[in-house]
Design a protein around this motif. Structure first.
Motif, mmCIF file in Angstrom:
data_model
loop_
_atom_site.group_PDB
_atom_site.id
_atom_site.type_symbol
_atom_site.label_atom_id
_atom_site.label_comp_id
_atom_site.label_asym_id
_atom_site.label_seq_id
_atom_site.Cartn_x
_atom_site.Cartn_y
_atom_site.Cartn_z
ATOM 1 N N SER A 37 0.814 -1.221 0.000
ATOM 2 C CA SER A 37 0.000 0.000 0.000
ATOM 3 C C SER A 37 0.844 1.266 0.000
ATOM 4 O O SER A 37 0.350 2.345 -0.322
ATOM 5 N N ASP A 38 2.105 1.152 0.394
ATOM 6 C CA ASP A 38 2.952 2.343 0.483
ATOM 7 C C ASP A 38 4.405 1.979 0.208
ATOM 8 O O ASP A 38 5.244 1.969 1.102
ATOM 9 N N THR A 39 4.712 1.696 -1.050
ATOM 10 C CA THR A 39 6.099 1.351 -1.387
ATOM 11 C C THR A 39 6.986 2.586 -1.473
ATOM 12 O O THR A 39 8.216 2.457 -1.493
ATOM 13 N N ASP A 40 6.379 3.802 -1.516
ATOM 14 C CA ASP A 40 7.178 5.034 -1.582
ATOM 15 C C ASP A 40 8.117 5.143 -0.387
ATOM 16 O O ASP A 40 9.258 5.607 -0.523
ATOM 17 N N SER A 41 7.615 4.728 0.774
ATOM 18 C CA SER A 41 8.422 4.854 1.985
ATOM 19 C C SER A 41 9.170 3.566 2.333
ATOM 20 O O SER A 41 9.762 3.457 3.406
ATOM 21 N N MET A 42 9.134 2.589 1.456
ATOM 22 C CA MET A 42 9.755 1.294 1.727
ATOM 23 C C MET A 42 11.273 1.396 1.661
ATOM 24 O O MET A 42 11.835 1.987 0.735
ATOM 25 N N ASP A 43 11.926 0.824 2.659
ATOM 26 C CA ASP A 43 13.375 0.704 2.622
ATOM 27 C C ASP A 43 13.743 -0.767 2.781
ATOM 28 O O ASP A 43 12.871 -1.640 2.855
ATOM 29 N N ALA A 44 15.021 -1.068 2.861
ATOM 30 C CA ALA A 44 15.479 -2.453 2.933
ATOM 31 C C ALA A 44 14.953 -3.150 4.183
ATOM 32 O O ALA A 44 14.560 -4.324 4.133
ATOM 33 N N ASP A 45 14.920 -2.438 5.305
ATOM 34 C CA ASP A 45 14.441 -3.051 6.546
ATOM 35 C C ASP A 45 12.959 -3.414 6.446
ATOM 36 O O ASP A 45 12.533 -4.481 6.894
ATOM 37 N N ARG A 78 10.062 -1.045 -7.506
ATOM 38 C CA ARG A 78 10.748 -0.851 -6.226
ATOM 39 C C ARG A 78 10.965 -2.182 -5.525
ATOM 40 O O ARG A 78 12.055 -2.451 -4.984
ATOM 41 N N ILE A 79 9.931 -3.045 -5.516
ATOM 42 C CA ILE A 79 10.044 -4.332 -4.819
ATOM 43 C C ILE A 79 11.100 -5.206 -5.482
ATOM 44 O O ILE A 79 11.961 -5.789 -4.816
ATOM 45 N N ILE A 80 11.058 -5.300 -6.807
ATOM 46 C CA ILE A 80 12.017 -6.168 -7.506
ATOM 47 C C ILE A 80 13.434 -5.621 -7.372
ATOM 48 O O ILE A 80 14.395 -6.389 -7.187
ATOM 49 N N THR A 81 13.584 -4.303 -7.441
ATOM 50 C CA THR A 81 14.917 -3.705 -7.305
ATOM 51 C C THR A 81 15.527 -4.019 -5.944
ATOM 52 O O THR A 81 16.715 -4.377 -5.844
ATOM 53 N N LEU A 82 14.731 -3.914 -4.877
ATOM 54 C CA LEU A 82 15.218 -4.254 -3.542
ATOM 55 C C LEU A 82 15.552 -5.742 -3.435
ATOM 56 O O LEU A 82 16.566 -6.129 -2.846
#
Length: 418
Positions: A228-236, A271-275
């Motif tokens: 719902s909010d991948t904009d704020s997603m980081d590795a953790d 974003r998800i695949i890149t991480l």
């Protein structure tokens, strides 16, 4: 041979019956039944078969030989009911068919027929089919001994990787896409005991994804929050949404609740695949069968985009539709690698000819052929175990293991070249 409803005091106890429109049309079957069973068999018409199964005389039946030809294809519903009734009574079914279409055979086998033998009967083929029916069906041994691993810590890399991406997109229902994705991920995760690659399995089938079921894993709440909010997603945040399997495989499950496929965007997928690529050597993605806006993103990220199909008309038609759709958008269709599920056996020359015709008519190359793994595949999934644990010698597992070895060899050569 007289009808199966004759007095049992006059004949040996019935071991089997033929069921057909007219058994005299199958004279070779009569000869083989007499050779194998002597007088311990009878014959029935389609109309009387289901009623006979309810009679006391049917209690001793070991199997029925359901014989049909092209004239009987209009009675598929009736024949299917006969098969289901026999199975409900614990009676095995050998399907004897002459000049019957593959679609009809497929339907009757799905209805529960245990064996298929073509007519005219090949030499000793009925005997071989009976022998297979009589062989003791052992459940996969490890199932009784191996408990499904519980969720374990996630195994992720430091974030400086550039992992390979392999997507799996079934082009029709039941083509084994999730089975391939789960087992390919596990084979890659366990391919090297001394330097095992880090593998992430992602379930992007947001509505009906079953990767968690196949591995008996919980569906974590952070999945929905992250999507719902991948904009704020980081590795953790990303690794917190993963669940580990047996300390070897990290899994991004589908959400616990069904959500619209368009809830996420192409940017979210990127974003998800890149991480995932940054933290894992291999990223396996199980795709929904539906083409959506972000399918293009997965296709562009993928090193190989596996497209499982079966040897039937629905797969052929869907393959044409997918090819046209991708070509119309100018997408890298060359990344598609077609996988034939339930491929014909080595000795099935007719089946191999059909595979060749399918490839030529669709102008595709089917270079991965997976055999039918049978019931152990379903049993392993129901127990939350990959095939390597539940049925290590299963032919399907062996082929997926070979495919994993091929992909890993290419990955290692690319690393060395870099």
């Amino acid at each position: 041979m007289t009808s199966a409803n004759i007095q049992q005091s006059e004949l040996p106890q019935l071991k089997a019956v033929t069921v057909s429109r007219d058994v005299q049309e199958f004279d070779l079957l009569i000869e083989d039944m007499e050779a194998e069973l002597g007088e311990a068999w009878g014959d029935l018409g389609f109309a009387e078969a289901r009623t006979f199964f309810e009679q006391p005389e049917a209690e001793s039946l070991e199997f029925i030989a359901l014989a049909m030809d092209a004239q009987d294809e209009e009675k598929l519903v009736v024949l299917g009911d006969i098969i289901k009734t026999a199975q409900a009574k614990g009676i095995k079914v050998i399907l004897i068919a002459e000049d019957v279409t593959p679609a009809a055979l497929h339907q009757l086998l799905r209805d529960g027929a245990d064996e298929f033998v073509p007519y005219p009967l090949p030499e000793s083929e009925l005997r071989a089919a009976i022998k297979r029916l009589n062989s003791v069906q052992q459940p996969p041994e490890p199932l009784a001994q191996v408990a499904a691993p519980t969720a374990s810590p996630v195994v992720a890399g430091p974030g400086n990787k550039d992992g390979s991406v392999f997507a799996v997109h079934g082009l029709a229902g039941g083509t084994g896409a999730t089975t391939l994705a789960v087992n390919l991920a596990w084979e890659l995760a366990t391919i090297d005991k001394t330097a095992a690659p880090k593998v992430c399995l992602i379930d992007f089938d947001l509505q009906f994804g079953s990767v968690a079921t196949y591995l008996d894993l919980p569906r974590l709440e952070p999945i929905f929050e992250l999507l719902s909010d991948t904009d704020s997603m980081d590795a953790d945040m990303f690794t917190h949404a993963l669940v580990g399997y047996d300390d070897k495989l990290s899994v991004f499950t589908a959400p616990s609740e069904m959500i619209p496929l368009d809830l996420i965007t192409t940017e979210d997928i990127n974003r998800i695949i890149t991480l995932a690529k940054a933290h894992f050597d291999y990223v396996i993605i199980d795709m929904p069968k539906t083409l959506v806006q972000w399918t293009e993103a997965v296709l562009r990220h993928a090193d190989v985009y596996f497209a499982p199909v079966e040897l039937d008309m629905r797969s052929a038609q869907n393959t044409l539709r997918v090819k046209r759709a991708l070509q119309a958008e100018g997408l890298p269709i060359e990344k598609l690698r077609y996988v034939l599920n339930r491929a014909p056996k080595f000795t099935d020359l007719n089946g191999k000819a059909r595979v060749k015709r399918l490839s030529e008519s669709l102008d595709i190359v089917i270079d991965v052929q997976l055999p039918d793994g049978g019931k152990p595949v379903t049993q392993g999934a129901d127990h939350g175990l990959p095939l390597a644990s539940s049925a290590g010698k299963n032919p399907l597992r062996k082929e997926i293991s070979k495919l994993a070895a091929e992909l890993h060899a290419v990955g290692q050569s690319d690393v060395k070249a870099a």
